[in-house]
Scaffold this active site. Structure first.
Site, short mmCIF file in Angstrom:
data_model
loop_
_atom_site.label_atom_id
_atom_site.label_comp_id
_atom_site.label_asym_id
_atom_site.label_seq_id
_atom_site.Cartn_x
_atom_site.Cartn_y
_atom_site.Cartn_z
N GLN A 237 0.83 -1.19 0.00
CA GLN A 237 0.00 0.00 0.00
C GLN A 237 0.87 1.25 0.00
O GLN A 237 2.09 1.19 0.21
CB GLN A 237 -0.90 0.01 1.24
CG GLN A 237 -0.12 -0.03 2.55
CD GLN A 237 -0.96 -0.47 3.72
OE1 GLN A 237 -2.18 -0.50 3.67
NE2 GLN A 237 -0.31 -0.82 4.82
N HIS A 267 -11.67 4.43 18.27
CA HIS A 267 -10.98 3.30 18.92
C HIS A 267 -11.60 2.95 20.27
O HIS A 267 -11.65 1.76 20.64
CB HIS A 267 -9.49 3.62 19.06
CG HIS A 267 -8.77 3.59 17.75
ND1 HIS A 267 -8.33 4.73 17.11
CD2 HIS A 267 -8.44 2.56 16.93
CE1 HIS A 267 -7.76 4.41 15.97
NE2 HIS A 267 -7.81 3.09 15.84
N ASP A 291 -1.43 0.54 13.63
CA ASP A 291 -1.08 1.84 14.21
C ASP A 291 -1.00 1.79 15.73
O ASP A 291 -0.51 2.74 16.35
CB ASP A 291 -2.09 2.90 13.77
CG ASP A 291 -3.53 2.48 14.02
OD1 ASP A 291 -3.84 1.98 15.11
OD2 ASP A 291 -4.36 2.67 13.12
N ALA A 346 -4.36 -11.75 7.47
CA ALA A 346 -5.18 -12.10 8.63
C ALA A 346 -5.89 -13.44 8.45
O ALA A 346 -6.00 -14.23 9.39
CB ALA A 346 -6.19 -10.99 8.89
N ASP A 363 -9.83 -4.52 13.35
CA ASP A 363 -9.61 -3.10 13.04
C ASP A 363 -9.04 -3.02 11.63
O ASP A 363 -7.89 -2.63 11.42
CB ASP A 363 -8.66 -2.50 14.07
CG ASP A 363 -8.50 -1.00 13.92
OD1 ASP A 363 -9.31 -0.39 13.19
OD2 ASP A 363 -7.57 -0.43 14.52
#
Length: 504
Positions: A237, A267, A291, A346, A363
């Site tokens: 990305q 969050h 992050d 994942a 997330d």
């Protein structure tokens, strides 16, 4: 003469490499910029192949000085193909509609590439039997295409990036033209003129390569309103960070992922309802979340012994672990001794791991193409639920119930159909940078919102607001949808349909 035949066949190998690389560049860049990789690669392949057919047809009108025409064609392919990524990036930055420029650039390169093989066959036909010439040319052409298809994802994009790859292969095309001029100088007229054209094209490409980083920076500065403080293209990305005063924003492939002004709202809403429902969380799995912001919220609970973060891109986790500004924002959670980082897909991780968790937090980015859409399918939710302990909780971000209502409820309905006897609930919160945002949560027993509490320090949630998250107004309420499956990712279509209504 045989050595010159081999040289021309070698030029076919290089030309095939370059042609396929230009095609892959257009498809990859369009996918990065617009998402929906199936559509982008389908368009690129269709445009290239049809344009190559047109180029092959047009080549029959070249009747004299075939070798000279081939040399000039190679130089032209090098320049146009070499600058193709720059042209497409510029079109995305400045043009209201990108696709016509994709057709123009891809079609031009395709026409030029398509004329190469017919010209070479006609040049070589007098040096041996026609059947041998055709066999040799196409065998070498296909071998070159294979080499390019292996080099592009394994070496070129990870090490050079898209723009530099374009310039490198453009220079290879021009180098082929120069070598052919030298080898056949006794058969060519005005050799110095051909050398001059090749040198000019080569220098133009070298100049583009030298300034490629500046070009990327210039286009990005035009696309983003605020100062760019970090930008890097990874194999997975484009990561971009911008800053305006105290607001730091993370963009992935040009799409906003978080703003430090209000990321706490997102969050906290993602993490704390799940932690509250469970009550005694010890092991946490976070899918995505490189992050470290969701992890920061998880570590507010003293009961948590360890957490695993599975993020595909190692650059994301490295950046948010090492950059002091970002490390302060996530509270150093990535560097916490309880944290295990796994840089892996994942779905692959869930299929392989034998570990069980109290809470699994998804997330992940929005499902704007099938590469991400697979992470919201029945199979994925099923794999995730199998890694939960008996009273475990699974929670996922689920895009906006306002902008993409059908996509939101598709995620909720798909989770509900995938987690066995667990109860699935939907909830939402307002995040100013994104608007109304939704979540889906699977629990052992149905959630009683009045029983939820927040026992850790927060900036947004309190007992009143956390209970109110589960109430939906009429225009955001439940609707029936198809389920999202690996073989039919209806979610991606619903997502695009929803957001396009608001011109996103």
């Amino acid at each position: 003469m045989r050595s010159k035949r081999r040289l021309l066949l070698a030029s076919v190998f290089v030309a095939a490499n370059c042609g396929l690389v230009y095609e892959l560049l257009a498809g990859a860049l369009s996918s990065y910029l617009l998402g929906d990789s199936i559509t982008q690669f389908s368009l690129v392949i269709g445009v290239f192949l049809s344009a190559m057919g047109l180029g092959a047809w047009l080549s029959k009108f070249i009747e004299r000085r075939l070798l000279r025409a081939f040399i000039l064609l190679e130089a032209a392919v090098g320049v146009v193909g070499g600058f193709s990524a720059v042209a497409l990036y510029a079109a995305f930055t400045y043009a209201d509609v990108y696709t016509p420029y994709l057709f123009l650039v891809g079609g031009t390169v395709g026409v030029l590439v398509g004329a190469e093989i017919p010209l070479l066959i006609r040049i070589l036909k007098d040096d041996g039997p026609l059947k041998a010439t055709i066999s040799d040319v196409f065998a070498v052409d296909y071998a070159g295409a294979l080499a390019a298809s292996l080099l592009f994802p394994i070496l070129l994009v990870p090490k050079l990036g898209l723009m530099m790859t374009g310039f490198l292969f453009g220079a290879l095309n021009v180098a082929v033209a120069g070598v052919v001029v030298w080898a056949f100088r006794d058969r060519l007229g005005r050799v110095q003129e051909l050398y001059a054209w090749c040198l000019a094209a080569f220098l133009l490409l070298v100049g583009g390569a030298v300034s490629s980083q500046q070009l990327v920076g210039f286009f990005e500065a035009e696309r983003y309103e605020d100062e760019i403080i970090y930008s890097k293209r990874t194999p997975y990305q484009q990561i971009t960070l911008t800053r305006w005063r105290n607001d730091v924003r993370l963009f992935l492939n040009g799409q906003l992922q978080l703003s430090t002004i209000d990321e706490h709202r997102y969050h906290e809403s993602l993490v704390h309802p799940a932690m509250s429902v469970h009550g005694n969380v010890q092991r946490v799995l976070i899918l995505g979340g490189g992050d470290g912001m969701a992890l920061r919220e998880v570590y507010k609970y003293a009961s948590v012994r360890d957490a695993v973060v599975v993020d595909l891109d190692p650059e994301m986790t490295r950046l948010f672990a090492e950059n002091s500004l970002l490390r302060d924002l996530n509270g150093g959670s990535i560097n916490d001794s309880r944290t295990t980082i796994v840089n892996e897909d994942a779905m692959n991780y869930l299929r392989k791991t034998q570990d069980f968790f109290d809470v699994i937090i998804m997330d992940l980015p929005d499902p704007n193409d099938i590469a991400v859409g697979k992470l919201y399918t029945k199979d994925f939710f099923h794999f995730a639920s199998r890694r939960l302990r008996s009273n475990g909780v699974l929670v996922s971000q689920a895009t906006s119930p306002f902008y993409a209502r059908e996509a939101f409820w598709c995620i909720v309905n798909t989770m509900r159909a995938s987690v066995g006897t667990r109860s699935v609930s939907a909830y939402h919160a307002y995040v100013p940078s994104f608007g109304e945002w939704g979540f889906s949560i699977a629990t052992k027993l149905p959630i009683d919102p009045s029983a939820l509490s927040v026992s850790v320090p927060t900036r947004f949630l309190n007992e009143g607001t956390v209970r109110g998250l589960f109430a939906f107004p009429k225009d955001l309420g439940p609707i029936a949808t198809s389920l999202n499956r690996l073989d039919d990712q209806v979610l991606v279509r619903l997502y695009e349909k929803g957001w396009k209504r608001f011109n996103f």
